[in-house]
Motif scaffolding. Sequence first.
Motif, PDB file in Angstrom:
ATOM      1  N   THR A 101       7.958  12.053   0.978  1.00  9.33           N
ATOM      2  CA  THR A 101       7.038  12.927   1.713  1.00  9.33           C
ATOM      3  C   THR A 101       5.677  12.267   1.932  1.00  9.33           C
ATOM      4  O   THR A 101       5.059  12.452   2.985  1.00  9.33           O
ATOM      5  CB  THR A 101       6.891  14.287   1.010  1.00  9.33           C
ATOM      6  OG1 THR A 101       6.225  15.190   1.881  1.00  9.33           O
ATOM      7  CG2 THR A 101       6.117  14.182  -0.289  1.00  9.33           C
ATOM      8  N   ILE A 102       5.196  11.483   0.957  1.00 10.52           N
ATOM      9  CA  ILE A 102       3.910  10.805   1.152  1.00 10.52           C
ATOM     10  C   ILE A 102       4.048   9.696   2.189  1.00 10.52           C
ATOM     11  O   ILE A 102       3.137   9.462   2.995  1.00 10.52           O
ATOM     12  CB  ILE A 102       3.386  10.244  -0.177  1.00 10.52           C
ATOM     13  CG1 ILE A 102       3.068  11.377  -1.151  1.00 10.52           C
ATOM     14  CG2 ILE A 102       2.128   9.400   0.053  1.00 10.52           C
ATOM     15  CD1 ILE A 102       2.015  12.357  -0.652  1.00 10.52           C
ATOM     16  N   ALA A 103       5.190   9.030   2.211  1.00 12.30           N
ATOM     17  CA  ALA A 103       5.423   8.017   3.251  1.00 12.30           C
ATOM     18  C   ALA A 103       5.401   8.665   4.635  1.00 12.30           C
ATOM     19  O   ALA A 103       4.782   8.140   5.570  1.00 12.30           O
ATOM     20  CB  ALA A 103       6.750   7.313   3.010  1.00 12.30           C
ATOM     21  N   ALA A 108       2.509   9.884   9.707  1.00  7.75           N
ATOM     22  CA  ALA A 108       2.005  10.940  10.583  1.00  7.75           C
ATOM     23  C   ALA A 108       0.513  10.773  10.837  1.00  7.75           C
ATOM     24  O   ALA A 108       0.042  10.889  11.976  1.00  7.75           O
ATOM     25  CB  ALA A 108       2.293  12.315   9.965  1.00  7.75           C
ATOM     26  N   LEU A 109      -0.251  10.499   9.778  1.00  6.99           N
ATOM     27  CA  LEU A 109      -1.690  10.279   9.937  1.00  6.99           C
ATOM     28  C   LEU A 109      -1.967   9.053  10.795  1.00  6.99           C
ATOM     29  O   LEU A 109      -2.873   9.055  11.641  1.00  6.99           O
ATOM     30  CB  LEU A 109      -2.351  10.118   8.559  1.00  6.99           C
ATOM     31  CG  LEU A 109      -2.460  11.379   7.705  1.00  6.99           C
ATOM     32  CD1 LEU A 109      -2.985  11.021   6.313  1.00  6.99           C
ATOM     33  CD2 LEU A 109      -3.371  12.416   8.356  1.00  6.99           C
ATOM     34  N   LEU A 110      -1.186   8.005  10.578  1.00  7.15           N
ATOM     35  CA  LEU A 110      -1.358   6.784  11.360  1.00  7.15           C
ATOM     36  C   LEU A 110      -1.124   7.049  12.848  1.00  7.15           C
ATOM     37  O   LEU A 110      -1.901   6.607  13.705  1.00  7.15           O
ATOM     38  CB  LEU A 110      -0.394   5.710  10.852  1.00  7.15           C
ATOM     39  CG  LEU A 110      -0.343   4.392  11.635  1.00  7.15           C
ATOM     40  CD1 LEU A 110      -1.714   3.749  11.730  1.00  7.15           C
ATOM     41  CD2 LEU A 110       0.656   3.440  10.991  1.00  7.15           C
ATOM     42  N   LEU A 111      -0.073   7.771  13.167  1.00  9.39           N
ATOM     43  CA  LEU A 111       0.218   8.084  14.564  1.00  9.39           C
ATOM     44  C   LEU A 111      -0.855   8.989  15.170  1.00  9.39           C
ATOM     45  O   LEU A 111      -1.278   8.787  16.323  1.00  9.39           O
ATOM     46  CB  LEU A 111       1.597   8.745  14.675  1.00  9.39           C
ATOM     47  CG  LEU A 111       2.794   7.817  14.483  1.00  9.39           C
ATOM     48  CD1 LEU A 111       4.070   8.626  14.292  1.00  9.39           C
ATOM     49  CD2 LEU A 111       2.941   6.878  15.678  1.00  9.39           C
ATOM     50  N   LYS A 156       8.708   2.639   1.227  1.00  4.59           N
ATOM     51  CA  LYS A 156       9.203   3.584   2.228  1.00  4.59           C
ATOM     52  C   LYS A 156       8.335   3.541   3.485  1.00  4.59           C
ATOM     53  O   LYS A 156       8.848   3.610   4.611  1.00  4.59           O
ATOM     54  CB  LYS A 156       9.242   4.993   1.638  1.00  4.59           C
ATOM     55  CG  LYS A 156      10.366   5.189   0.619  1.00  4.59           C
ATOM     56  CD  LYS A 156      10.457   6.622   0.158  1.00  4.59           C
ATOM     57  CE  LYS A 156      11.585   6.797  -0.854  1.00  4.59           C
ATOM     58  NZ  LYS A 156      12.915   6.570  -0.264  1.00  4.59           N
ATOM     59  N   VAL A 157       7.029   3.413   3.313  1.00  4.89           N
ATOM     60  CA  VAL A 157       6.142   3.286   4.472  1.00  4.89           C
ATOM     61  C   VAL A 157       6.498   2.031   5.257  1.00  4.89           C
ATOM     62  O   VAL A 157       6.571   2.049   6.492  1.00  4.89           O
ATOM     63  CB  VAL A 157       4.670   3.248   4.021  1.00  4.89           C
ATOM     64  CG1 VAL A 157       3.755   2.855   5.181  1.00  4.89           C
ATOM     65  CG2 VAL A 157       4.245   4.598   3.460  1.00  4.89           C
ATOM     66  N   THR A 226      -3.526   7.713   1.417  1.00  6.50           N
ATOM     67  CA  THR A 226      -2.806   8.852   0.843  1.00  6.50           C
ATOM     68  C   THR A 226      -2.593   8.639  -0.660  1.00  6.50           C
ATOM     69  O   THR A 226      -1.699   9.236  -1.253  1.00  6.50           O
ATOM     70  CB  THR A 226      -1.445   9.058   1.546  1.00  6.50           C
ATOM     71  OG1 THR A 226      -0.704   7.834   1.505  1.00  6.50           O
ATOM     72  CG2 THR A 226      -1.640   9.493   2.988  1.00  6.50           C
ATOM     73  N   ALA A 227      -3.409   7.773  -1.259  1.00  3.35           N
ATOM     74  CA  ALA A 227      -3.278   7.442  -2.682  1.00  3.35           C
ATOM     75  C   ALA A 227      -4.309   8.229  -3.495  1.00  3.35           C
ATOM     76  O   ALA A 227      -4.049   9.372  -3.907  1.00  3.35           O
ATOM     77  CB  ALA A 227      -3.440   5.936  -2.875  1.00  3.35           C
TER      78      ALA A 227
END
Length: 317
Positions: A101-103, A108-111, A156-157, A226-227
């Motif tokens: 989910t964090i990946a 999503a934030l990057l896009l 995963k990212v 997101t860390a």
Amino acid sequence: MKNILLLETIHPSAMELLKEARDIRVFEAYSEKSVDEIFLEQTIDVIITRGKGQVTPEVLDACPSLQIIARCGVGLDNIAVEEASKRKIKVVNAPNSNAATIAEHTIALLLMLQRNLYHAISAVKNGDWGWRSVYAGDEINGKTLGILGLGNIGKKVANIAKALGMQVIYWSAHKENVPYDFLSFDEVLRQSDCITLHLPLTSETEHLINGTAFQKMKPNALLINTARGKIIDQAALLKALEEKQIAGFAADVLAMEPPEKNNPLVAHPNSLVTAHLGSLTSTTYRQMCVLTVNNVLGILRGTSYQENCVFNRGMLA
């Protein structure tokens, strides 16, 4: 009978497991005042928290019978782990439970940031279809993504980013067996179009991204976090945005949560911030809490539990 103290709410499914257990009593204490009152009246065997409830050395002093501290999550920076280990208290978490989910949230934030979607959507909601004539955005395909910290989430990212056509480079504590280039910290900063943080907060990583780091980044670089908020020097970040040392920032975490009203970093037009909710999807939130509670009950009863959930097992040998 064992007494469990909850410092924060947990998923209803996990709460039901505790309430159904005949050998468990649950005390809910969601403020410092209520915590202090329970300490005066009850012997606490287990403390369960999430991300905000702090388990400090002072809390440990108030719980001489404490056996387990459990966090429904992954990071442990709200728990005095070293002090707990000295006192032979097991520290339990939910390893790898939020990686997917964090990946997803990171991408999503990057896009959103790269394609300028927040402003594009807001314009239409405000009736300004004509904003398309001044739209400025780009795709992530073909861009270089620099990942700082290639653990479960970082991997995963990287996999998602590769599938979207990005070139992935990384810096981490150790070189990993992955098909991505392992570079120095400085080289990742210099070469990346987008940089994403997936590191734990430690004395070594606090303010790792500072004024010097921003000077090494491309002026069109996007920074995603997101860390943990304190990995970035917030004052240096705001300066970098204002002076256009970087093009944008998106995060699910800040150094101070919640931020003060009218926080200039949150308000900056090239900054997107969500309220530390990356792990609060219905699937992951339930999974983290149920896994943690089941492991706590297993340890208390001497039955089965996930062995790698006990963070300080080696320190207790």
